[in-house]
Every structure is written in C-alpha cells, then in structure tokens.
Scaffold this active site. Structure first.
Site, PDB file in Angstrom:
ATOM      1  N   LYS A  32       8.424   8.007   4.146  1.00 34.95           N
ATOM      2  CA  LYS A  32       9.531   7.917   3.184  1.00 34.95           C
ATOM      3  C   LYS A  32      10.648   8.865   3.585  1.00 34.95           C
ATOM      4  O   LYS A  32      11.835   8.545   3.482  1.00 34.95           O
ATOM      5  CB  LYS A  32       9.040   8.263   1.771  1.00 34.95           C
ATOM      6  CG  LYS A  32       8.231   7.153   1.123  1.00 34.95           C
ATOM      7  CD  LYS A  32       7.665   7.622  -0.207  1.00 34.95           C
ATOM      8  CE  LYS A  32       6.428   6.817  -0.572  1.00 34.95           C
ATOM      9  NZ  LYS A  32       5.528   7.480  -1.484  1.00 34.95           N
ATOM     10  N   ASP A  55       9.464   5.302  -9.273  1.00 31.29           N
ATOM     11  CA  ASP A  55       8.268   4.483  -9.078  1.00 31.29           C
ATOM     12  C   ASP A  55       8.105   3.498 -10.247  1.00 31.29           C
ATOM     13  O   ASP A  55       7.283   2.589 -10.183  1.00 31.29           O
ATOM     14  CB  ASP A  55       7.011   5.371  -9.012  1.00 31.29           C
ATOM     15  CG  ASP A  55       6.596   5.655  -7.572  1.00 31.29           C
ATOM     16  OD1 ASP A  55       7.018   4.896  -6.680  1.00 31.29           O
ATOM     17  OD2 ASP A  55       5.852   6.624  -7.357  1.00 31.29           O
ATOM     18  N   GLN A  95       3.347  11.779  -5.642  1.00 36.07           N
ATOM     19  CA  GLN A  95       2.569  11.011  -4.655  1.00 36.07           C
ATOM     20  C   GLN A  95       1.105  10.930  -5.086  1.00 36.07           C
ATOM     21  O   GLN A  95       0.493  11.949  -5.422  1.00 36.07           O
ATOM     22  CB  GLN A  95       2.682  11.712  -3.285  1.00 36.07           C
ATOM     23  CG  GLN A  95       2.010  10.972  -2.156  1.00 36.07           C
ATOM     24  CD  GLN A  95       2.702   9.651  -1.804  1.00 36.07           C
ATOM     25  OE1 GLN A  95       3.923   9.590  -1.716  1.00 36.07           O
ATOM     26  NE2 GLN A  95       1.926   8.606  -1.611  1.00 36.07           N
TER      27      GLN A  95
END
Ligand code: NAP
Length: 293
Positions: A54, A121, A98
């Site tokens: 990312k 997200d 994460q």
C-alpha cells in the site's frame, strides 16, 4: 484457455493515472497531499507485506502514507488513543487498522473509534449502515468497490444479473452482496451451510468466490457464458510466496466467458479502491476545510 481475462493489474494501472493527475492538480493549487495513516499492531509478517504494497502504491500516486507501528502487547486503550489523535489530525484524511490484530485487541471496538469520514476501509458501523440503506454517501469496503469497478471497466453491468456470492464475511462477502444488490443484481449469499452449492452457482450469471480454499471452484460449478471473479488468496508456497485463488483457473477458464486471475485480479483492485476511498474523503475534507498549505 478461452475465457477473457479480467485484468485487475491493468485496470488498476489505468485508473491510477487519472488518480495521480487529480492529486497533482490539488498539490499544484497549494493543497496538502492526501494522507493515509495505516496502524499496525504487532509484527504479523503478512501485514508487513500488505502495508509495504500500500505504501509503495500510495507514494507512486503522490499520497503521503504514514505507517504507525504499535507494539504487540499494547493496551487497547492506547490503540484507541492513537486512533483518536489521527481523527483530529487535520493532515490525515484516511485511517486503516491493518488486520489481523493481536487477540487481546477487539478490532470491532477499535474500528468504531475511526471517524467515519476517515474510515477508508468502510468497516465502521456508520459506513456499513450507509451501504445497507444505499445512502450513496458511505465509504464502500475496498474489495467490494474493487470488484464492481473491475466488472464495470469491462462493460459488465450487474443490473438484472443473478450473482452467486460465496462467502459471507463482513470484510468481503456481505458488503459485496449488498453493493451489487444496490446496483440492481439479484444476489444469493452462500456460505459453509449452503446445501447443493453447485445448483446455485450454475444458475448464476456472475460467480464470485471469497472462501480462501485453493481450487474450491471446479468445472462442476460453472457453465459457458458465466463471469467468474476470484477473490480468494491462499499462499501455497511459503518460500516463493506463490498465491492461488479459490478457482481452479486451468479448467474453469476453458468453460466460462470471463475470469479474474489470482494474482492480478481482485487484489490490485482492492488496493486501488482504498486510495479511491481516500480521495473521496480528501475531497470532502477540502470542501469543508479548504486546507491549503
Ligand atoms: P473468511 O472470513 O474466512 O470467510 C470465508 C467465507 O467462506 C465464510 O463466509 C465461510 O462460510 C465461507 N465458506 C467456507 N467454506 C465454505 C464452503 N464449503 N462452501 C461455501 N462457503 C464456504 O474470509 P474473508 O476475509 O472473507 O476472505 C476470503 C478470501 O478472500 C481469503 O482467501 C482472503 O485471503 C481473500 N481476500 C482477498 C482480498 C483481495 O483483495 N483479493 C481481500 C480480502 C480477502 P461461514 O460464514 O459459514 O463460515
């Protein structure tokens, strides 16, 4: 192989060009760069790979990516404090925690503290509800958005199509089922308790598999004219990091019309979608605060 490849890597690269240009135009006008904060708790090896991917991709786009690495034994309250600080930081436009997180950290609790505008997200309850009621304003979980973008890019509309979504996780299966339903598809959400899965998959126009079992989808699940999207990722060889999907690509690609490969299908689209979500949040932030340097 007769199926047409839904090439996520190619689509990601094409869309990233316009994302990069858009970011550059904001920077030229004197605005701060979009900034994504990724919070990692502990030292999960897979997480490190995902974060580094990312970071590399984001930096190529012109995004600032902050990697906040917290120790494995950190208290949940301390993680929440970190998230709250990022919420109030005007220079941060998106926050990701994460996964996986250590067992003593309740991921659902932590996610709830992320400001919903920064929840790139799309997993917090405000965004989940937005998808549920089809508000058109919520942040869509990245894999679901990536699948729809991939299909649309190849001129495949889901409207009126029958979709078999295999897997009902909060991360992939449920949001994808809802998103496609919101776009006019008729979706059957399958799981480990589904009886006679093959009957369901054979009836579908679009088959999406998010199970996490190599070669789970075989020639017996598919028929000609279908579109198959493989979300699954399993690392088959730890030494070479070779990944495979849920679909037996060799035999299924001989039968269906379209297929997404692993690697190079949904994976790159998921990463792209995180940054599209970030840009959406960034633009809302700019409109509200006009945060020039
Ligand atoms: P998950 O939480 O483990 O969910 C797996 C789902 O598969 C569950 O709903 C489970 O049903 C269902 N399932 C298991 N066995 C089944 C069977 N025999 N028949 C039908 N359904 C069955 O996994 P996830 O987080 O959704 O991820 C799924 C896969 O996608 C993993 O390989 C993951 O690595 C990958 N992934 C890829 C991306 C990407 O960008 N490409 C992003 C996220 C995840 P129950 O609910 O009944 O247990």
């Amino acid at each position: 192989m007769s199926a047409f490849i839904l090439d996520g890597k190619k689509v990601r690269n094409e869309i990233s060009k316009s994302l990069h240009d858009e970011i550059l135009s904001f920077v030229k006008k004197g605005f701060v760069r979009p900034c994504l904060a990724i919070v990692q708790i502990g030292n999960n090896k897979e997480s490190e790979t995902y974060i580094s991917n990312k970071k590399t991709f984001g930096e190529k786009l012109g995004v600032t990516v902050l990697h906040i690495h917290l120790p494995e034994n950190i208290d949940e309250n301390e993680v929440v404090k970190e998230v709250k600080n990022l919420n109030t930081d005007q220079g941060v436009h998106g926050i990701i925690v994460q996964f996986p997180v250590p067992k003593h950290i309740r991921k659902d609790v932590v996610i709830e503290y992320i400001n919903h505008y920064k929840d790139v997200d799309g997993l917090g309850s405000k965004n989940v509800k937005g998808l549920w009621v089809d508000s058109g304003k919520s942040i869509i979980p990245a894999t679901a958005r990536g699948i729809l973008t991939l299909l649309n890019h190849y001129g495949i509309s889901v409207k009126g199509k029958r979709v078999a979504m295999i897997g009902r996780s909060a991360l992939v299966g449920k949001p994808t089922a809802l998103l496609l339903s919101n776009h006019g598809a008729t979706v059957t959400l399958c799981h480990s308790g589904t009886v006679d899965l093959e009957t369901v998959t054979l009836e579908a126009d679009i088959l999406i598999s998010a199970v996490g079992r190599p070669r789970f989808i075989s020639k017996y699940h598919v028929r000609p004219k279908q579109i198959v999207v493989d979300v699954g990722i399993t690392v088959e060889d730890i030494n070479t990091r070779r990944c495979v999907g849920d679909v037996d690509f060799g035999e299924v690609s001989e039968i269906v019309d379209y297929i997404s490969p692993v690697p190079g299908g949904v994976g790159p689209m998921t990463v792209l979608s995180i940054f599209q979500n970030l840009m959406d949040s960034y633009k809302i932030h700019i409109a509200d605060h006009g945060s020039s340097q």
